[in-house]
Design an enzyme around this catalytic site. Structure first.
Site, PDB file in Angstrom:
ATOM      1  N   ALA A  11      -7.517  23.391   1.658  1.00 21.20           N
ATOM      2  CA  ALA A  11      -8.639  22.724   0.993  1.00 21.20           C
ATOM      3  C   ALA A  11      -8.160  21.804  -0.131  1.00 21.20           C
ATOM      4  O   ALA A  11      -8.508  20.618  -0.179  1.00 21.20           O
ATOM      5  CB  ALA A  11      -9.590  23.789   0.435  1.00 21.20           C
ATOM      6  N   CYS A  43     -11.636  32.044   4.254  1.00 20.66           N
ATOM      7  CA  CYS A  43     -12.813  32.876   4.011  1.00 20.66           C
ATOM      8  C   CYS A  43     -13.543  33.211   5.298  1.00 20.66           C
ATOM      9  O   CYS A  43     -14.346  34.133   5.341  1.00 20.66           O
ATOM     10  CB  CYS A  43     -13.785  32.165   3.085  1.00 20.66           C
ATOM     11  SG  CYS A  43     -12.996  31.008   1.980  1.00 20.66           S
ATOM     12  N   TRP A 423     -41.492  36.058 -13.300  1.00 20.10           N
ATOM     13  CA  TRP A 423     -40.409  36.367 -14.238  1.00 20.10           C
ATOM     14  C   TRP A 423     -39.153  36.594 -13.405  1.00 20.10           C
ATOM     15  O   TRP A 423     -38.988  37.641 -12.793  1.00 20.10           O
ATOM     16  CB  TRP A 423     -40.708  37.629 -15.049  1.00 20.10           C
ATOM     17  CG  TRP A 423     -41.734  37.468 -16.132  1.00 20.10           C
ATOM     18  CD1 TRP A 423     -43.017  37.919 -16.104  1.00 20.10           C
ATOM     19  CD2 TRP A 423     -41.565  36.866 -17.426  1.00 20.10           C
ATOM     20  NE1 TRP A 423     -43.658  37.616 -17.287  1.00 20.10           N
ATOM     21  CE2 TRP A 423     -42.793  36.975 -18.123  1.00 20.10           C
ATOM     22  CE3 TRP A 423     -40.498  36.225 -18.071  1.00 20.10           C
ATOM     23  CZ2 TRP A 423     -42.992  36.481 -19.411  1.00 20.10           C
ATOM     24  CZ3 TRP A 423     -40.682  35.731 -19.356  1.00 20.10           C
ATOM     25  CH2 TRP A 423     -41.921  35.859 -20.020  1.00 20.10           C
TER      26      TRP A 423
END
Lengths: 437, 437
Positions: A11, A43, A423
């Site tokens: 990468a 991954c 919330w």
């Protein structure tokens, strides 16, 4: 024509290569990759083991031909660098003593799995490079009972993959809880029983050695007879090529400044091999993590091209999942915060992911850690069955920018009954610290 | 004993009441609520219409008895305030001319639906207060063909609910695209066809009046015969009680300072009835939105209790969904940004929500708008089938704190192949502006 040599086509390396070609078309960019794969994603290996996909080409964002033809990069696969001479600016490749000279060097050699004491490797496996994933999968699928050494992210993901393929797994972990570098005890208790339901989880147990080529695991508490052993005890920087030539730091990672330049001018290091600075503690840190690697590659490219960009450091974002439950962490755990000289406070919220009246609501737990004096967010942990990723990003951004629990409380959070409560659990956890409840 | 009167028992009012009781137990807190419901969530009404739940009590976070018994609040439901005299600090309730005197007043009267010209209301409906949801649902479910006037959030959510109950819906919207206050044209094109598939969507069409008690809708382009009409053209601040007594601002919302105090000392306004300041433009704004309302109530409570807290302003977070597709916006659209004196640039990314190799990947589009000179993020839009909520929160936090595209690019985003790609679409969109690609 200035010559840039990049060692490693993962990468970080391919990001650097692509951006240099874009920013400085007059520079020649050579990438030497030791395997046949580039811009690959380690991954993904556990999901390949799980059988979620079969084509190993999918590990690559782009295939080598794309980089060669579309981006004009001199990319050479299966090109193993045997030696680098940093001061005379030459790399030697393979057995033929072929050499490559360079003006700029970017070391992007990644990480390699930590090893364990064995008497042979016949049935000892490492879940690491996508280039070896097919071979690994074939071998593991043929076994019945498998020991997985390590209960960190890779150990848990590999165990999940093997369990879902019907394997009998014994997961042996030196820590007192799985994912102990991500989760404090209280937060681990929301995921640990789910793992223990599916496999034989041995905690606080240290592997002394592996015998019979991977068929016997000897620990400080006993002995396990298995068909094979996966070693998932972590990775270390793959910095042996430059050892003795460049300054090395944590675990042997290459020390760089905020331009990703090493102790030697014109020599850069990016990705899993490079050290970085932890934004929260201000201290050196080492974070092998693809999104970090990509951005390091980007920053190095700009600096090699003569355009200044600075890498701001790391906060240590981590995320994994076990079955449907996602687990994330950013910054310090409370346990880690106690080891700094900052006085830390913590708050935890158990919540639901959807409005009371909306069907399908899932559990989510959020824990925040903040500096008592300033309210600055030092760490966060999330365990939940949906909507974990973006919340972690919120916390990663907050920590990267030194924000406080007050800032998190007043975040104008998105609220849609189908995917949230009015919330938000982050807001509630921040409120506990900011306002005492 | 100081007396606090709160008019309105919705999210903002009950949050204020609860925190004052907690912070200043010596104050008497009276809440007058005109309906039978408190701490209710109007956002849930479309899902009730859709039949996703049946118990209207679920609209309430807590029932009145909780606030009275557990929190010691003098809460009176079905108590409609007829008149307030701000200067002499008296409110008159109901027909009996009962009066309530106060030392502090918090106006939390919320918003009311905007109306339209009609010759009768027999079959004209408003999707608003949860207290009327049962009656509304019974009426709408009995109809076959329904006109929905308005293609904003409420119009789209109501249309979805009615369509899913098998109703024939004609949605008539004055804008050239649905959700036009949330999405620029390009982003609306990713959701608009999905809506048009299920119903008769009439755009750029203005309703002139509704006749036959809701059975005929007359527009500038034609006439629709229906069984009933839902008016969903927006809401306005419910500020009539204080008109002429307090300074009013946008759409008649009550002007407040950052302590939520109005032009009259000791008189506060919170929630949908209150004006606020847009953090991005620095100008007055009006954002009727539950998470904002709750935090305004919180801030007012602290100030009434003599403990200073400041409300930082709003960024205008909005989120809705149509079927499986979520749509979110924070800050300014590009269209809105062009109307400011800031020079804005935009970038858009079409992406997938999971790694190439991970099954079940969904589409996601992210658009960012930034100030050209500084890179400060001015706005964002997301359309996607999963993982939209948390990404919006990232952007809301970024805008609330004045962060830049550089900050978003270097966010250490969470990456898990099952729910993300290594280059997050926010990071990619930020990169387009920050680095030109």
């Amino acid at each position: 024509m200035e010559r840039v040599l990049i060692i490693g086509g993962g990468a970080a390396g391919m990001t650097a290569a692509s951006w240099i070609r874009r920013l400085a078309p007059n520079m020649k960019v050579t990438v030497l990759e030791s395997t046949s794969m580039v811009s690959h994603a380690p991954c993904g290996v556990p999901y390949f083991l799980e059988g979620l996909f079969d084509d190993p080409k999918l590990f690559m964002t782009y295939e080598p031909s794309f980089f060669i033809q579309k981006r004009g990069i001199d990319l050479r696969v299966n090109a193993k660098v045997r030696e680098i001479d940093v001061s005379s600016r030459v790399a030697k490749i393979g057995d033929e003593n072929e050499t490559v000279e360079f003006d700029y060097l970017i070391i992007a050699t990644g990480s390699i799995p930590s090893e364990i004491k064995t008497d042979g490797k016949d049935k000892v496996f490492f879940v690491h490079h996508p280039a070896h994933a097919e071979e690994l999968r074939k071998a593991l699928w043929s076994l019945e009972k498998i020991a997985v050494i390590g209960g960190g992210i890779l150990g848990v993901e590999t165990s999940e993959a093997l369990v879902s393929k019907g394997k009998k797994v014994v997961m042996i972990h030196h820590g007192s809880r799985p994912l102990n570098r991500m989760l404090d005890d209280d937060m681990a208790s929301f995921i640990s029983p789910k793992i223990a339901r599916d496999l034989d989880m041995r905690l606080s147990e240290s592997v002394l050695e592996v015998r019979n080529g991977g068929r016997t695991v000897i620990t400080n508490k006993g002995e396990y007879k298995v068909d094979g052993t996966v070693v998932a005890i972590g990775v270390k920087p793959n910095s042996s090529l430059v050892k003795g030539q460049l300054e090395l730091g944590i675990h042997g990672s290459v020390v760089v400044n905020d331009k990703m330049e090493t102790s030697e001018k014109g020599i850069y290091a990016v990705g899993d091999v490079a050290q970085s600075t932890n934004v929260i503690t201000g201290k050196p840190d080492w974070v092998p993590y693809a999104p970090v690697a990509n951005k390091m590659g980007f920053v190095a490219a700009f600096n090699v091209a003569g355009l200044e960009k600075k890498f701001p450091g790391v906060v240590g974002t981590m995320i994994t999942k076990y079955k449907e439950t996602q687990v994330g962490k950013v910054g310090l755990t409370y346990e880690e915060a106690l080891k700094t000289n900052m006085k830390a406070v913590e708050a935890k919220v158990q919540h639901k992911t959807r409005a009371r009246y909306y069907p399908g609501s899932k559990d989510i737990w959020v824990k925040l850690i903040a500096e008592e004096s300033s309210g600055r967010v030092l760490g966060a942990q999330i365990v939940g069955d949906e909507e974990v990723l973006g919340r972690l990003d919120v916390l990663a951004l907050a920590m990267m920018k030194g924000l406080t629990v007050e800032d998190l409380f007043f975040m104008e959070n998105a609220y849609l009954p189908a995917v949230a409560r009015v919330w938000d659990p982050i807001v509630l956890a921040a409120r506990k610290i900011y306002a005492g409840d």
